[in-house]
Design an enzyme around this catalytic site. Structure first.
Site, PDB file in Angstrom:
ATOM      1  N   GLY A  37       0.836  -1.193   0.000  1.00  0.00           N
ATOM      2  CA  GLY A  37       0.000   0.000   0.000  1.00  0.00           C
ATOM      3  C   GLY A  37       0.870   1.242   0.000  1.00  0.00           C
ATOM      4  N   SER A  38       0.219   2.406  -0.140  1.00  0.00           N
ATOM      5  CA  SER A  38       0.972   3.657  -0.224  1.00  0.00           C
ATOM      6  C   SER A  38       1.589   4.006   1.125  1.00  0.00           C
ATOM      7  CB  SER A  38       0.053   4.786  -0.679  1.00  0.00           C
ATOM      8  OG  SER A  38      -0.772   5.194   0.388  1.00  0.00           O
ATOM      9  N   SER A  39       2.607   4.836   1.074  1.00  0.00           N
ATOM     10  CA  SER A  39       3.304   5.221   2.292  1.00  0.00           C
ATOM     11  C   SER A  39       2.379   5.972   3.246  1.00  0.00           C
ATOM     12  CB  SER A  39       4.529   6.060   1.956  1.00  0.00           C
ATOM     13  OG  SER A  39       4.156   7.192   1.204  1.00  0.00           O
TER      14      SER A  39
END
Length: 134
Positions: free
Chosen positions: A62-64
């Site tokens: 997933g995104s940071s």
């Protein structure tokens, strides 16, 4: 005495807690911050709590932004993992562990992954780069 393994310190600290082992990458945004229970469908730890345990997992996904926020939400409710053993660290998880003061190690002896099981009591001394199955 338990079995000791070498590891590499990412975030300092010493902790002793129960192990929870995942073969799947973890998106911390799909962990219920109120309970520490993984809510991601079809995840190998779906329905299990990572709160206050030594989380042993390959890496994040997933995104940071969602990773950092997910960890932050867990920390605010005292449902963070007690420590993390990660195979493939990435910048956001490393920086989050350091900022949130959660012991994190990597580069653990491959034998450790063959031996460790859910429920084992693990002692991590990140400062001295030792992990032990008690």
């Amino acid at each position: 005495m338990g079995k000791k393994f070498k590891c590499h310190k990412i975030s300092e600290g010493c902790i002793e807690a129960q192990a929870i082992v995942s073969k799947d990458n973890i998106m911390f945004y799909l962990v219920n911050p109120e309970t520490g229970v993984i809510i991601e469908k079809a995840h190998d730890l779906e329905g299990k709590s990572i709160a206050n345990k030594v989380l042993i997992f390959p890496g994040g996904k997933g995104s940071s932004v969602v990773q950092a926020d997910g960890l932050y939400q867990l920390k605010m409710r005292k449902n963070m993992p007690a420590a993390m053993v990660i195979e493939y660290p990435e910048t956001v998880l490393v920086s989050s562990a350091i900022i949130m003061e959660v012991p994190m190690v990597d580069k653990v002896d491959p034998e450790f992954y063959k031996e460790v099981k859910n429920g084992d009591i693990i002692r991590i001394d990140a400062n001295n780069q030792v992990i032990e199955i008690l």
